[in-house]
Structures are given as structure tokens and as C-alpha cells.
Design a protein around this motif. Structure first.
Motif, PDB file in Angstrom:
ATOM      1  N   ARG A 199       0.841  -1.198   0.000  1.00 59.76           N
ATOM      2  CA  ARG A 199       0.000   0.000   0.000  1.00 59.76           C
ATOM      3  C   ARG A 199       0.873   1.243   0.000  1.00 59.76           C
ATOM      4  O   ARG A 199       1.926   1.281   0.624  1.00 59.76           O
ATOM      5  CB  ARG A 199      -0.903   0.013   1.240  1.00 59.76           C
ATOM      6  N   LEU A 200       0.394   2.260  -0.707  1.00 62.52           N
ATOM      7  CA  LEU A 200       1.163   3.495  -0.774  1.00 62.52           C
ATOM      8  C   LEU A 200       1.232   4.181   0.579  1.00 62.52           C
ATOM      9  O   LEU A 200       2.255   4.761   0.944  1.00 62.52           O
ATOM     10  CB  LEU A 200       0.545   4.449  -1.807  1.00 62.52           C
ATOM     11  N   ASP A 201       0.123   4.108   1.339  1.00 64.20           N
ATOM     12  CA  ASP A 201       0.075   4.838   2.594  1.00 64.20           C
ATOM     13  C   ASP A 201      -0.402   3.961   3.739  1.00 64.20           C
ATOM     14  O   ASP A 201      -0.813   2.822   3.542  1.00 64.20           O
ATOM     15  CB  ASP A 201      -0.836   6.067   2.465  1.00 64.20           C
ATOM     16  N   ARG A 202      -0.323   4.503   4.955  1.00 64.73           N
ATOM     17  CA  ARG A 202      -0.820   3.850   6.160  1.00 64.73           C
ATOM     18  C   ARG A 202      -1.641   4.885   6.913  1.00 64.73           C
ATOM     19  O   ARG A 202      -1.133   5.583   7.799  1.00 64.73           O
ATOM     20  CB  ARG A 202       0.349   3.329   6.998  1.00 64.73           C
ATOM     21  N   PRO A 203      -2.919   5.028   6.549  1.00 66.07           N
ATOM     22  CA  PRO A 203      -3.740   6.100   7.125  1.00 66.07           C
ATOM     23  C   PRO A 203      -3.809   6.063   8.645  1.00 66.07           C
ATOM     24  O   PRO A 203      -3.963   7.104   9.284  1.00 66.07           O
ATOM     25  CB  PRO A 203      -5.122   5.851   6.502  1.00 66.07           C
ATOM     26  N   ASP A 204      -3.696   4.860   9.244  1.00 67.48           N
ATOM     27  CA  ASP A 204      -3.766   4.770  10.700  1.00 67.48           C
ATOM     28  C   ASP A 204      -2.632   5.556  11.347  1.00 67.48           C
ATOM     29  O   ASP A 204      -2.840   6.269  12.333  1.00 67.48           O
ATOM     30  CB  ASP A 204      -3.733   3.299  11.139  1.00 67.48           C
ATOM     31  N   LEU A 205      -1.413   5.444  10.797  1.00 71.85           N
ATOM     32  CA  LEU A 205      -0.292   6.190  11.349  1.00 71.85           C
ATOM     33  C   LEU A 205      -0.464   7.693  11.138  1.00 71.85           C
ATOM     34  O   LEU A 205      -0.160   8.487  12.030  1.00 71.85           O
ATOM     35  CB  LEU A 205       1.013   5.730  10.707  1.00 71.85           C
ATOM     36  N   ALA A 206      -0.936   8.084   9.973  1.00 68.59           N
ATOM     37  CA  ALA A 206      -1.136   9.511   9.700  1.00 68.59           C
ATOM     38  C   ALA A 206      -2.184  10.092  10.651  1.00 68.59           C
ATOM     39  O   ALA A 206      -2.005  11.190  11.198  1.00 68.59           O
ATOM     40  CB  ALA A 206      -1.565   9.712   8.245  1.00 68.59           C
ATOM     41  N   ARG A 207      -3.279   9.355  10.850  1.00 70.32           N
ATOM     42  CA  ARG A 207      -4.317   9.829  11.767  1.00 70.32           C
ATOM     43  C   ARG A 207      -3.786   9.953  13.190  1.00 70.32           C
ATOM     44  O   ARG A 207      -4.105  10.906  13.907  1.00 70.32           O
ATOM     45  CB  ARG A 207      -5.522   8.885  11.744  1.00 70.32           C
TER      46      ARG A 207
END
Length: 420
Positions: A199-207
Motif C-alpha cells: 500500500r502506498l500509505d498507512r492512514p492509521d499512522l497519519a491519523r
């Protein structure tokens, strides 16, 4: 025997809860390494049981109870410690969830003054951000073995120093704040563009990075750099929905559908930038937020004020020299003065050991070589960049760029070699 991989929803939940449970346990017991081991075992137990039994009504309480029992088991050989554990267990009900933001407390503990700044950052990324040792190593541009040793030493120093688990105030808070902000910045970057995986991103970490930064900002609303960092995160995260295709391929900034950007986040971030820039001093996060606001202000890519972007990077490079800042300035310089000027600036990074085999340096050089008409050089650097990144999404994207010059078509969305 290792536990089976949990369903994606359970995996995300465990990633979110683990640092909070760890923070609660360290606040109560004070033994960082023992608590971390106990939480890891609780997460493994949840990984094995929740897919079959269902997620409990209070998942955080379940993890806390299992980890607390693990700590109690560890302490049974020592009578005094066993009595202390029993007293703590009697005070805290199994499903109780403390009101305090234990993740924020954990963040400040990991930034203990007994540690070097690099060790503080590494330990926090590992304990609070949930990054693996390999991911943390990539964030620092060092080998994994080096990072593993650094994290181990950091844990030992925290234990030896007898770190207390409280949010510092006054001068102590100011002393730890720069490292705290840097850690949050790195966690967000890993969440926005994952260093590995499909996956390009990890939204959980960004949030989580945004949540923690909001918490720090609530404590220090007048601090320009805290405000600037929060603005930078919001303005950058606003682009998330436009960064990938339906199949997960990367869409570069120049090709994104800007109507899908989150304009509420852009509005909030822009207001914070204005506040940060109006302060008595200008810091690196405020400058980066101003750059992000300049991109957000352009309704179309071709309307971007690249001269302003370059000027802001030039200031940033002077007050906070960093090879990645120079790399980004080269992109802006190429837009204002041509690709040859950008390539000349990139050449100044060739002897910097921190940038050796850094895939973004390779991909930016490939893009600028392509713009000069050097397709052979562009092909070579796109291929090298693809091999240098552990992100499968970025690999597909870079291989697709290279394939235009070789007749191959591995899939992916071609586009300029700039990070969205």
C-alpha cells in the motif's frame, strides 16, 4: 508457532490500541521493557483469538487485562513485586479505560532526556508509532541492524534512568518539544507514504500523528512550530484521496484531481499557517506548511507558484540544512529555471552518504533527465529507483515510467517522478 495474520480491520484496531495500552501500563508500573513485552504478547493473543471469537466489547480493556496478567506472571518470583502487582490489579478493573491520553504520555516518556535525540526518535517511532525496526531504519536512512541496536540501547537507558511517566511542563517540556515534534513528523511521513508494503500509505499512522499533534497543540497553542507542524499535516493529508487510482497505483501531484482534495482540511491548515507565519520566529515546520499551502492554493498544477515554492525552500535550506530539503528545492528550481538547473543542484548531493541509493534522489534525477531528452539516463535511473524502494506501489509506478523507454508495460500509472 506464530499467530495467524488478523483480518485487516482487526489489524488496524490492534495497531491503534497497542501504544495506548502500552502507555497505560507504563504509567502504572513504570517498567518500559517489561510492559512492551507484555503488550506484544497480548496483541499476539488477540491476533489468534479475535478472528474466531469476535472482537470483545472493550478491546482496549481486553488487551490491558491480558498484558497486566502477563506482567503479574513475570513478577511472581519476587514477593514484594507480586504484592505491588496484586494491589494495582485490585485498583484497576479489567475493562477500565483511563481518561488520560496515555499515548501522549508515552510520547514524552520516549523523549527522555537521558537519550540522544536520534535514540528518542527511534524509540518513539517503535513504541508510539508502531513502526517495525526495518521501517524505523528506513526513516533514518540507516541499516536495520544499526537501528535495532539503537532501540535496544534506548530502552536500557530509560530503565537505568528510572524515567517517570508524566507529561513535563515548563522548561522540561520545552526541552523535549523539538524531538517530540520531529517524531510526530516522521510518524506522519510514514503514514502518508509507507516505506514498505503493497500500500502506498498507512492512514492509521497519519491519523495518529495528527491526533497527537492536536493534543500537543492544545497544550501549546501559541507555539509557532507546533502550529506549523499541525498545519503541514492537515494540508498534506488533504491530498490523500487523490494520490492513488482505484487499483492502488500512485498518482503524482501534477496529475491529481484537485477537486477531490479535502477542502475542509485545507481551510483549517491554511488558517494555521497564517497563524504560524505571524509569530515572532519562522521555523522549519512553518515553512514546510507554507509550501504545502502554496500547492493547495493552486486550482491546477500549472497554476502553482513555483517561484514562491523555491524561495521558501531556499529559506528552509538555510535555517535547517538537510539533503531532502535540497532535493525538493531542486524540483522547484527545475520548474522555474529548467531541468538542467535542477540536475546541477542534485549533483551536490552525490557525495552525501545519507542519500546513497535513496530512491527519491534517483527518481527525481530520472524525471529531470527525461525532461532534458536523455531517455537512456532516465530509464536507468527509474529502474534503479524502483529497485531501491521497498514500497510495492512506488515500485510499480517507477517501473511503469521506465517501461515507456523499453517497450515493456508492467502496469501502473505513468507520471512525473514527484511525490504526491
Amino acid at each position: 508457532m506464530s499467530a495467524p495474520n488478523p483480518a485487516p480491520g482487526i489489524e488496524d484496531l490492534l495497531r491503534d490500541l497497542a501504544p495506548r495500552v502500552l502507555g497505560a501500563l507504563v504509567r502504572r508500573h513504570g517498567r518500559f521493557e517489561d510492559c512492551e513485552d507484555a503488550v506484544q504478547e497480548a496483541v499476539l493473543a488477540a491476533t489468534a483469538r479475535w478472528p474466531a471469537e469476535g472482537v470483545p466489547e472493550s478491546p482496549r480493556g481486553w488487551l490491558t487485562t491480558v498484558a497486566s496478567r502477563r506482567l503479574a506472571d513475570q513478577a511472581r518470583s519476587d514477593l514484594a513485586r507480586r504484592e505491588r502487582e496484586a494491589a494495582t490489579a485490585a485498583e484497576v478493573a479489567p475493562g477500565e479505560v483511563p481518561d488520560a491520553d496515555d499515548t501522549l504520555l508515552l510520547l514524552f516518556l520516549c523523549c527522555h532526556p537521558a537519550l540522544t535525540p536520534s535514540s528518542q526518535t527511534a524509540l518513539t517511532l517503535r513504541a508510539v508509532g508502531g513502526l517495525t525496526t526495518a521501517e524505523t531504519a528506513r526513516a533514518f536512512l540507516v541499516p536495520e541492524a544499526t537501528m535495532a541496536a539503537r532501540i535496544s540501547r534506548a530502552k536500557q537507558r530509560v530503565r537505568a534512568a528510572g524515567g517517570t511517566f508524566t507529561v513535563p511542563d515548563g522548561a522540561l517540556l520545552r526541552e523535549r518539544l523539538p524531538v517530540v515534534l520531529h517524531v510526530l513528523y516522521l510518524i506522519f511521513n510514514e503514514g502518508y507514504t509507507a516505506s514498505s508494503g503493497d500500500r502506498l500509505d498507512r492512514p492509521d499512522l497519519a491519523r495518529e500523528a495528527i491526533r497527537l499533534t492536536r493534543a500537543v497543540h492544545a497544550q501549546l497553542p501559541e507555539d509557532g512550530e507546533v502550529t506549523g507542524l499541525l498545519a503541514l499535516m492537515l494540508l498534506t493529508d488533504a491530498r490523500r484521496a487523490a494520490r492513488t487510482t482505484a487499483s492502488g497505483d500512485l498518482v503524482p501531484l501534477a496529475e491529481q484531481d484537485r477537486t477531490t482534495w479535502d477542502h475542509d482540511l485545507i481551510e483549517e491548515g491554511t488558517e494555521l499557517v497564517t497563524t504560524a507565519l505571524a509569530g515572532p520566529s519562522l521555523g522549519p515546520y512553518g515553512l514546510q506548511a507554507a509550501i504545502a499551502a502554496t500547492h493547495a492554493d493552486a486550482a491546477k498544477a500549472e497554476e502553482t507558484n513555483w517561484a514562491q515554492v523555491h524561495a521558501l525552500y531556499l529559506i528552509l535550506e538555510r535555517i535547517a540544512p538537510n539533503p531532502v530539503v535540497t532535493l525538493n528545492r531542486a524540483i522547484a528550481l527545475a520548474e522555474t529555471e529548467g531541468p538542467e538547473a535542477g540536475l546541477a543542484l542534485l549533483a551536490t548531493l552525490d557525495d552525501d552518504t545519507r542519500m546513497a541509493r535513496y530512491h527519491r534522489l534517483l527518481s527525481v534525477r530520472a524525471h529531470l533527465l527525461e525532461k532534458t531528452g536523455d531517455t537512456e539516463g532516465a530509464y536507468d535511473h527509474y529502474r534503479r529507483a524502483a529497485k531501491a524502494t521497498a514500497s510495492l506501489a512506488e515500485q510499480r509506478y517507477l517501473e511503469a515510467r521506465a517501461a515507456r523507454f523499453s517497450g515493456r508495460n508492467p502496469g501502473g500509472t505513468p507520471g512525473p517522478a514527484r511525490r504526491g
